[in-house]
Design an enzyme around this catalytic site. Structure first.
Site, mmCIF file in Angstrom:
data_model
loop_
_atom_site.group_PDB
_atom_site.id
_atom_site.type_symbol
_atom_site.label_atom_id
_atom_site.label_comp_id
_atom_site.label_asym_id
_atom_site.label_seq_id
_atom_site.Cartn_x
_atom_site.Cartn_y
_atom_site.Cartn_z
ATOM 1 N N HIS A 90 -17.999 26.734 -19.889
ATOM 2 C CA HIS A 90 -17.502 27.680 -20.928
ATOM 3 C C HIS A 90 -17.941 29.317 -20.502
ATOM 4 O O HIS A 90 -19.128 29.092 -20.315
ATOM 5 C CB HIS A 90 -17.231 27.430 -22.297
ATOM 6 N N CYS A 144 -13.436 27.781 -28.836
ATOM 7 C CA CYS A 144 -14.012 27.680 -27.271
ATOM 8 C C CYS A 144 -13.923 26.269 -26.573
ATOM 9 O O CYS A 144 -13.827 26.274 -25.481
ATOM 10 C CB CYS A 144 -14.896 28.492 -26.997
ATOM 11 N N ASN A 196 -14.593 36.449 -21.770
ATOM 12 C CA ASN A 196 -14.490 35.067 -22.500
ATOM 13 C C ASN A 196 -12.991 34.880 -22.965
ATOM 14 O O ASN A 196 -12.421 35.653 -24.040
ATOM 15 C CB ASN A 196 -15.409 35.008 -23.799
#
Length: 329
Positions: free
Chosen positions: A255, A113, A285
């Protein structure tokens, strides 16, 4: 000479998977998912013939069109992903071939990520050194390809998507990618968020498939705790290093892992909700795709102006985490 973001683009698949859709296949419900994550829906690239390189290529073509340049002008392509089409060749090479960027070289960057944040700062170094004039940095993941849709702890969180930027030399001093702090912790992070199968330690076999080792596995509580601390710490560090305050920061671009993690980071920075870019409710996500997708949406909405101060922060498997300070050109 600093590197500046001159163009942004994003790609999201058309198909929407809502929380209600997940209710039909998992022991969960919309209220449970929304309360704990902030996610209402996510996008899915259903076509089995289309993978991460497809989404990256769509982003790359948009970037070229928006910037009004040919693929021949691109010097370097960096793709941040943890779901490449295959182990090799790299996704970056596939994209380079798809857009026929005959003068470009490229490579994939694996930081889960945190991939785009790592990639952005990496790409900036090639501009600053003078070795490249135009660098394409793309973050993308087809998370649906590595999700176990029998595991409600992971299946609810992730979606598919891609975003990217073109980096070029800044026109003026004091603009562009001005600072970054990047970190890793492989000692404490390696066991809490991983996909154990498919590498040289556990190559594909009947056993690895039967044991669901080719899907994401995570200890949600440990990851949440680590992410809250790391993202807030690095955001605060970026602020202190660059004499930034809650008032002088225009946008926190975090994020999109979990709404609660984002709120905790903003609270630590003293930033109001109006300055926090959030689209997790719509996309979930998308791992390496979250930050560049956020940038592209801010850009599309006309919310980025010359001199806008942006703090980009991320946290991912490894553990990996980092923050980047960008002053918009």
């Amino acid at each position: 000479m600093k590197a500046a973001i001159t163009t942004t683009a994003k790609y999201l698949p058309e198909e929407i998977m809502s929380n209600q859709d997940l209710e039909r296949i998992l022991d969960t419900n919309d209220e449970w998912i929304t309360t704990r994550t902030g996610i209402k829906e996510r996008r899915i690239l259903r076509d089995p013939k289309k993978a991460t390189s497809y989404m990256c290529t769509e982003v790359a073509r948009q970037l070229l069109e928006k910037r009004g340049i040919s693929a021949d002008e691109i010097d370097l392509i960096i793709v941040a992903t943890m779901s490449p089409d295959m182990l090799f060749p790299s996704t970056a090479c596939l994209v380079q071939g798809n857009i026929q960027a005959k003068n470009a070289w490229g490579f994939d960057l694996s930081a889960a990520c945190s991939g785009f944040v790592y990639g952005l700062y990496t790409g900036a170094q090639f501009i600053e050194s003078g070795n490249c004039k135009k660098v394409m940095v793309i973050g993308a993941d087809k998370m649906s390809s590595i999700l176990d849709y029998e595991d409600r702890t992971t299946a609810i969180l992730f979606g598919d998507g891609a975003g990217g930027v073109i980096l070029e030399a800044a026109n003026e001093e004091g603009y562009g990618v001005l600072d970054a702090r990047l970190y890793s912790d492989g000692l404490n992070g390696r066991e809490h968020l991983l996909m154990p199968g498919g590498g040289s330690l556990h190559p594909a076999s009947h056993e690895t498939v039967d044991q669901h080792m080719h899907f994401i596995q995570q200890d949600g509580k440990q990851v949440f705790k680590a992410a809250v601390i790391a993202m807030a710490d690095v955001a605060e560090e970026i602020m202190q290093r660059n004499n930034l305050t809650a008032e002088t920061i225009d946008w926190l671009v975090p994020h999109q892992a979990n709404q609660r993690i984002i709120h905790a980071t903003a609270e630590r920075m003293g930033i109001t909700e109006e300055k926090v870019m959030m689209n997790i409710a719509r996309y979930g996500n998308t791992t390496a795709g979250t930050v560049p997708i956020c940038l592209a949406e801010l850009d599309e909405q006309g919310k980025l102006h010359k001199g806008s101060n942006l703090v980009l922060v991320s946290f991912g498997a490894g553990y990996t985490w980092g923050g980047v300070y960008v002053r918009w050109q």
